[in-house]
Scaffold this active site. Sequence first.
Site, PDB file in Angstrom:
ATOM      1  N   CYS A 194       6.718   1.757  -4.052  1.00 13.96           N
ATOM      2  CA  CYS A 194       5.240   2.030  -2.953  1.00 13.96           C
ATOM      3  C   CYS A 194       4.481   1.940  -3.963  1.00 13.96           C
ATOM      4  CB  CYS A 194       6.072   3.979  -3.238  1.00 13.96           C
ATOM      5  SG  CYS A 194       4.623   4.349  -1.245  1.00 13.96           S
ATOM      6  N   LEU A 195       2.979   1.901  -3.525  1.00 13.27           N
ATOM      7  CA  LEU A 195       1.772   1.714  -4.559  1.00 13.27           C
ATOM      8  C   LEU A 195       1.285   3.241  -4.752  1.00 13.27           C
ATOM      9  CD1 LEU A 195       0.021  -0.997  -1.737  1.00 13.27           C
ATOM     10  CD2 LEU A 195       1.129  -1.150  -4.319  1.00 13.27           C
ATOM     11  N   GLY A 212       3.403  -3.003   1.896  1.00 14.50           N
ATOM     12  CA  GLY A 212       2.914  -1.680   3.489  1.00 14.50           C
ATOM     13  C   GLY A 212       1.941  -1.279   2.368  1.00 14.50           C
ATOM     14  N   HIS A 216       5.332   8.299   5.376  1.00 16.48           N
ATOM     15  CA  HIS A 216       3.927   9.108   4.923  1.00 16.48           C
ATOM     16  C   HIS A 216       3.549   9.211   5.901  1.00 16.48           C
ATOM     17  CE1 HIS A 216       3.500   6.929   0.898  1.00 16.48           C
ATOM     18  NE2 HIS A 216       3.978   5.327   1.477  1.00 16.48           N
ATOM     19  N   HIS A 249      10.089   3.747   5.686  1.00 18.48           N
ATOM     20  CA  HIS A 249       9.191   4.175   4.318  1.00 18.48           C
ATOM     21  C   HIS A 249       7.354   4.640   4.557  1.00 18.48           C
ATOM     22  CE1 HIS A 249       8.230   3.681   0.109  1.00 18.48           C
ATOM     23  NE2 HIS A 249       6.517   3.389   0.935  1.00 18.48           N
ATOM     24  N   GLU A 250       7.123   3.808   5.370  1.00 23.15           N
ATOM     25  CA  GLU A 250       5.648   3.721   5.763  1.00 23.15           C
ATOM     26  C   GLU A 250       5.402   5.013   7.126  1.00 23.15           C
ATOM     27  OE1 GLU A 250       3.963   2.291   3.896  1.00 23.15           O
ATOM     28  OE2 GLU A 250       4.997   1.136   3.634  1.00 23.15           O
ATOM     29  N   GLN A 301      -2.717   7.102   1.659  1.00 28.31           N
ATOM     30  CA  GLN A 301      -2.327   6.612   0.806  1.00 28.31           C
ATOM     31  C   GLN A 301      -3.518   5.939   0.169  1.00 28.31           C
ATOM     32  OE1 GLN A 301       1.297   4.249   1.745  1.00 28.31           O
ATOM     33  NE2 GLN A 301       1.255   4.343  -0.089  1.00 28.31           N
TER      34      GLN A 301
HETATM   35 NI    NI Z   1       5.118   4.207   0.033  1.00 21.34          NI
END
Ligand code: NI
Length: 188
Positions: free
Chosen positions: A113-114, A46, A159, A155-156, A51
């Site tokens: 998470c990236l 995701g 962000h 989660h997304e 990001q």
């Molecule tokens: Ni994330």
Amino acid sequence: MAIREILEVPDPVLKQVSVPVTEFNAELRTLVEDMFETMYEAPGIGLAAIQLGVPLRVLVIDLQPDDDDAEPEPCNHDGHHHHHQPTKREPRVFINPVLTDPSDEHTVYQEGCLSVPEIYADVERPSRIRAQWQDLDGKHHEEVIEGLLATCLQHEMDHLEGVLFIDHLSRLKRQMALKKLEKLRKAA
Ligand code: NI
């Protein structure tokens, strides 16, 4: 399409609240293509536009991120290696998503998470939510979502409000996670 740089903690841009998409144009399409390419390359399941430093309410998710070029896994039922089918990708785009009706039932998943590389921690979230969103053409959709997709979508969504999964941890656990990340960066 292009792979873009993924912002990592403690980049203050990740704390920004993203704004709704109003123009469903070619620029948006390019952004979404770049988000998928960047996410697959990472690899991750995701990614939110913020990001990549773009403060728009756009999310991409694909729970099947496995690389098609990966070596086939040996299968031992007959002593031969046989080739797995390439992973079927299931790209999903959520523009201006809204989540409502969280279930009373909660699920704990170990999240990563990236933007917080190499750090994983258990986060508890509602198991089921109702999602409303728009697609690349601006068309509205609604669906009740559960399982890993529900976790990933929540989660997304965080962000878009400038919240990271480590913000759900206790202060102590969050500090430990950030210290670990700092150590890993120094070692690299
Ligand atoms: Ni994330």
